[in-house]
Design a protein around this motif. Structure first.
Motif, PDB file in Angstrom:
ATOM      1  N   MET A   1       0.762  -0.972   0.058  1.00 21.18           N
ATOM      2  CA  MET A   1       0.239   0.066  -0.517  1.00 21.18           C
ATOM      3  C   MET A   1       0.874   0.873   0.107  1.00 21.18           C
ATOM      4  N   VAL A   2       1.065   2.453  -0.792  1.00 18.28           N
ATOM      5  CA  VAL A   2       1.577   3.461  -0.956  1.00 18.28           C
ATOM      6  C   VAL A   2       0.571   4.224  -0.417  1.00 18.28           C
ATOM      7  N   PHE A   3       1.051   5.217   0.601  1.00  8.92           N
ATOM      8  CA  PHE A   3       0.261   6.924   0.591  1.00  8.92           C
ATOM      9  C   PHE A   3       1.472   7.713   0.387  1.00  8.92           C
ATOM     10  N   LYS A   4       0.746   8.900  -0.180  1.00  9.07           N
ATOM     11  CA  LYS A   4       1.323  10.774  -0.393  1.00  9.07           C
ATOM     12  C   LYS A   4       0.506  11.127  -0.129  1.00  9.07           C
ATOM     13  N   LYS A   5       1.689  12.727   0.724  1.00 13.00           N
ATOM     14  CA  LYS A   5       1.229  13.110   0.912  1.00 13.00           C
ATOM     15  C   LYS A   5       2.077  14.526   0.675  1.00 13.00           C
ATOM     16  N   LEU A   6       1.184  15.520   0.711  1.00 12.73           N
ATOM     17  CA  LEU A   6       2.018  16.804  -0.003  1.00 12.73           C
ATOM     18  C   LEU A   6       2.533  17.733   1.348  1.00 12.73           C
ATOM     19  N   LEU A   7       3.949  17.919   1.503  1.00  7.71           N
ATOM     20  CA  LEU A   7       4.564  18.208   2.687  1.00  7.71           C
ATOM     21  C   LEU A   7       3.858  19.355   2.787  1.00  7.71           C
ATOM     22  N   GLY A   8       2.690  19.564   3.427  1.00  8.41           N
ATOM     23  CA  GLY A   8       2.296  21.468   3.837  1.00  8.41           C
ATOM     24  C   GLY A   8       3.399  22.081   4.076  1.00  8.41           C
ATOM     25  N   ALA A   9       3.736  21.975   5.303  1.00 13.21           N
ATOM     26  CA  ALA A   9       4.603  22.680   6.385  1.00 13.21           C
ATOM     27  C   ALA A   9       5.677  23.103   5.209  1.00 13.21           C
ATOM     28  N   LEU A  10       5.823  22.696   4.420  1.00 15.05           N
ATOM     29  CA  LEU A  10       6.670  23.146   3.481  1.00 15.05           C
ATOM     30  C   LEU A  10       5.904  24.368   1.962  1.00 15.05           C
ATOM     31  N   GLY A  11       5.872  24.595   2.647  1.00 14.98           N
ATOM     32  CA  GLY A  11       4.220  25.882   1.697  1.00 14.98           C
ATOM     33  C   GLY A  11       4.269  24.827   0.385  1.00 14.98           C
ATOM     34  N   VAL A  12       3.031  25.156  -0.007  1.00 16.44           N
ATOM     35  CA  VAL A  12       2.402  24.460  -1.739  1.00 16.44           C
ATOM     36  C   VAL A  12       3.440  24.695  -2.681  1.00 16.44           C
ATOM     37  N   GLY A  13       3.612  23.738  -3.287  1.00 18.74           N
ATOM     38  CA  GLY A  13       4.778  23.369  -3.965  1.00 18.74           C
ATOM     39  C   GLY A  13       5.616  22.957  -3.458  1.00 18.74           C
ATOM     40  N   GLY A  14       6.153  22.535  -2.562  1.00 18.74           N
ATOM     41  CA  GLY A  14       6.862  21.882  -2.347  1.00 18.74           C
ATOM     42  C   GLY A  14       6.890  20.522  -2.514  1.00 18.74           C
ATOM     43  N   PRO A  15       7.637  19.452  -1.794  1.00 19.29           N
ATOM     44  CA  PRO A  15       8.364  18.590  -2.438  1.00 19.29           C
ATOM     45  C   PRO A  15       7.190  17.377  -1.915  1.00 19.29           C
ATOM     46  N   SER A  16       7.365  16.225  -2.537  1.00 16.03           N
ATOM     47  CA  SER A  16       6.473  15.067  -1.764  1.00 16.03           C
ATOM     48  C   SER A  16       7.077  13.558  -1.725  1.00 16.03           C
TER      49      SER A  16
ATOM     50  N   LEU B   1       7.107  -0.066   1.356  1.00 20.07           N
ATOM     51  CA  LEU B   1       7.163  -1.576   1.909  1.00 20.07           C
ATOM     52  C   LEU B   1       7.693  -2.178   1.004  1.00 20.07           C
ATOM     53  N   GLN B   2       8.549  -3.988   1.005  1.00 20.17           N
ATOM     54  CA  GLN B   2       8.676  -4.429   0.583  1.00 20.17           C
ATOM     55  C   GLN B   2       7.548  -5.425   1.196  1.00 20.17           C
ATOM     56  N   PRO B   3       6.308  -6.376  -0.032  1.00 15.00           N
ATOM     57  CA  PRO B   3       5.542  -6.833   0.406  1.00 15.00           C
ATOM     58  C   PRO B   3       5.486  -7.934   1.862  1.00 15.00           C
ATOM     59  N   GLY B   4       5.115  -8.128   2.164  1.00 15.09           N
ATOM     60  CA  GLY B   4       4.593  -8.951   3.283  1.00 15.09           C
ATOM     61  C   GLY B   4       4.736  -8.642   4.009  1.00 15.09           C
ATOM     62  N   PRO B   5       4.629 -10.119   5.235  1.00 18.39           N
ATOM     63  CA  PRO B   5       5.328  -9.556   6.905  1.00 18.39           C
ATOM     64  C   PRO B   5       6.651  -9.417   7.262  1.00 18.39           C
ATOM     65  N   ALA B   6       7.666  -8.633   7.835  1.00 20.14           N
ATOM     66  CA  ALA B   6       8.378  -8.729   8.425  1.00 20.14           C
ATOM     67  C   ALA B   6       8.698  -9.311  10.050  1.00 20.14           C
ATOM     68  N   LEU B   7       9.519  -9.659  10.466  1.00 17.71           N
ATOM     69  CA  LEU B   7       9.875 -10.551  12.085  1.00 17.71           C
ATOM     70  C   LEU B   7      10.860  -9.472  12.402  1.00 17.71           C
ATOM     71  N   PRO B   8      11.039  -9.781  14.285  1.00 27.38           N
ATOM     72  CA  PRO B   8      10.971  -9.195  14.966  1.00 27.38           C
ATOM     73  C   PRO B   8      12.784  -8.894  14.432  1.00 27.38           C
ATOM     74  N   GLY B   9      13.630  -8.245  14.931  1.00 27.24           N
ATOM     75  CA  GLY B   9      14.784  -8.136  15.046  1.00 27.24           C
ATOM     76  C   GLY B   9      15.082  -8.788  13.375  1.00 27.24           C
ATOM     77  N   GLY B  10      14.925  -9.023  12.206  1.00 24.23           N
ATOM     78  CA  GLY B  10      15.131  -8.978  10.939  1.00 24.23           C
ATOM     79  C   GLY B  10      15.190  -7.497  10.128  1.00 24.23           C
ATOM     80  N   PRO B  11      15.079  -7.381   8.999  1.00 21.82           N
ATOM     81  CA  PRO B  11      15.582  -5.889   7.712  1.00 21.82           C
ATOM     82  C   PRO B  11      14.043  -6.216   7.648  1.00 21.82           C
ATOM     83  N   LEU B  12      13.668  -5.151   7.145  1.00 22.91           N
ATOM     84  CA  LEU B  12      12.288  -4.259   6.587  1.00 22.91           C
ATOM     85  C   LEU B  12      13.089  -3.266   5.211  1.00 22.91           C
ATOM     86  N   SER B  13      12.679  -3.902   4.462  1.00 19.97           N
ATOM     87  CA  SER B  13      13.206  -2.482   3.488  1.00 19.97           C
ATOM     88  C   SER B  13      12.508  -2.148   2.318  1.00 19.97           C
ATOM     89  N   GLY B  14      12.741  -1.772   1.759  1.00 22.50           N
ATOM     90  CA  GLY B  14      11.825  -0.308   0.953  1.00 22.50           C
ATOM     91  C   GLY B  14      12.282   0.418  -0.104  1.00 22.50           C
TER      92      GLY B  14
END
Length: 329
Positions: free
Chosen positions: A1-16, A21-34
């Motif tokens: 799932m992808v979320f997008k939000k305009l960075l309002g604190a940076l003003g209109v026209g700022g970067p987005s 995240l890599q699909p599938g569940p992660a494990l405690p103590g394991g890697p999280l990639s994306g």
């Protein structure tokens, strides 16, 4: 799932920013990639820092009532110190290591109830803004899964799981909250105990398993809680051996008399009063423990919508977000 939000604190026209995240569940103590995907706004900017925050929805005991809030479990810096030109697109790949005590959110694909997320923060020209959340699924470690399966094969039924703000005294707990997995005994032991709460505190060299039993009142005794701490390894062992290990723990927990119990009292929310056990969280119901040891649905599965509404759940109390300092109060 992808979320997008305009960075309002940076003003209109700022970067987005989008974090994927890599699909599938992660494990405690394991890697999280994306990767963090950036798109330049109406002018060139210098991206000073890209941070990922592992956040969790937790319960905390107040003086008169239980309240919910958001706590930061870990923060990672995954990039920064570069120029993002107007309209440019850039992907910043990352791999971070989750804490060993990261709560488990699902078991065999069934949601347990606890809600975790990855929040992206972008710092540009001294301004910092929080992006939307990516829900994070975390599966149990093999040893945790085997222990939960052992409970099921011993006849215990799973009812709920939640996250409690605070520390368990006498343990090596590092995160500002701990997970409680609530289970009920089989009919043959219902006369001795109402329910049991299990907490996993994993570390690289092994795992602590804290078991609290809500013991029923007897003919000559009052009902009371007993809390015991056990240690085990991450090494793979036959399921029959895990069953025997868990059965030995239960014999000690349920069979222990108050005079011989070795309690490890909880310290929720920085207080020193008696541990308060919370009720089931929203939709925190487990359908089974393993393919070969199904316990059956307890009350029906109602947790799916929790993940779908993760963004709203966290946004409701952004002001409560913080690290260990949130334990006080």
């Amino acid at each position: 799932m992808v979320f997008k939000k305009l960075l309002g604190a940076l003003g209109v026209g700022g970067p987005s920013v989008d974090t994927v995240l890599q699909p599938g569940p992660a494990l405690p103590g394991g890697p999280l990639s994306g990767e963090v995907r950036l798109r330049g706004g109406g002018s060139d900017v210098t991206v000073e820092r890209i941070s990922l925050l592992l956040v969790a929805r937790v319960e905390a005991d107040g003086h008169d009532e239980e309240r919910e809030g958001t706590v930061v479990l870990e923060q990672f810096t995954v990039g920064g110190g570069f120029r993002l030109t107007e309209g440019a697109e850039l992907a910043v790949p990352f791999t971070v290591t989750l804490p060993w005590e990261t709560p488990v959110t699902e078991l065999h694909g069934q949601p347990l109830g606890p809600v975790l997320g990855i929040r992206t923060e972008l710092e540009v020209a001294g301004a910092r803004d929080k992006g939307d959340l990516d829900p994070l699924a975390v599966a149990p470690l093999p040893a945790q899964e085997a222990i939960l399966e052992a409970f099921g094969q011993l006849g215990y039924g799973f009812t709920s799981a939640d996250l409690e703000l605070g520390h368990i005294r006498g343990t090596g707990q590092r995160l500002p909250c701990y997970q409680e997995i609530e289970i009920v005994p089989p009919a043959g032991q219902g006369h001795a105990v109402n329910e049991i709460e299990v907490t996993f505190l994993a570390a690289p060299g092994g795992m602590e398993v804290v078991i609290e039993a809500d013991k029923r009142a007897g003919l000559f005794s009052e009902g009371h809680d007993t809390v015991h701490r056990f240690t085990t390894s991450h090494h793979a062992v036959a399921q029959a051996d895990r069953n025997a290990e868990v059965d030995a723990w239960l014999q000690q927990v349920i069979g222990a008399r108050a005079a011989h119990a070795a309690p490890y009292p909880y310290a929720p929310s920085g207080h020193h009063d008696e541990h308060h056990r919370s009720g089931p969280g929203a939709g925190a119901v487990v359908a089974g423990v393993a393919a070969g040891a199904a316990v059956g649905v307890v009350g029906g599965m109602v947790a799916a919508e929790v993940v779908d509404e993760i963004g709203d759940a966290f946004e409701d109390d952004e002001g409560d977000e913080g690290g260990e300092g949130d334990e006080e109060g």
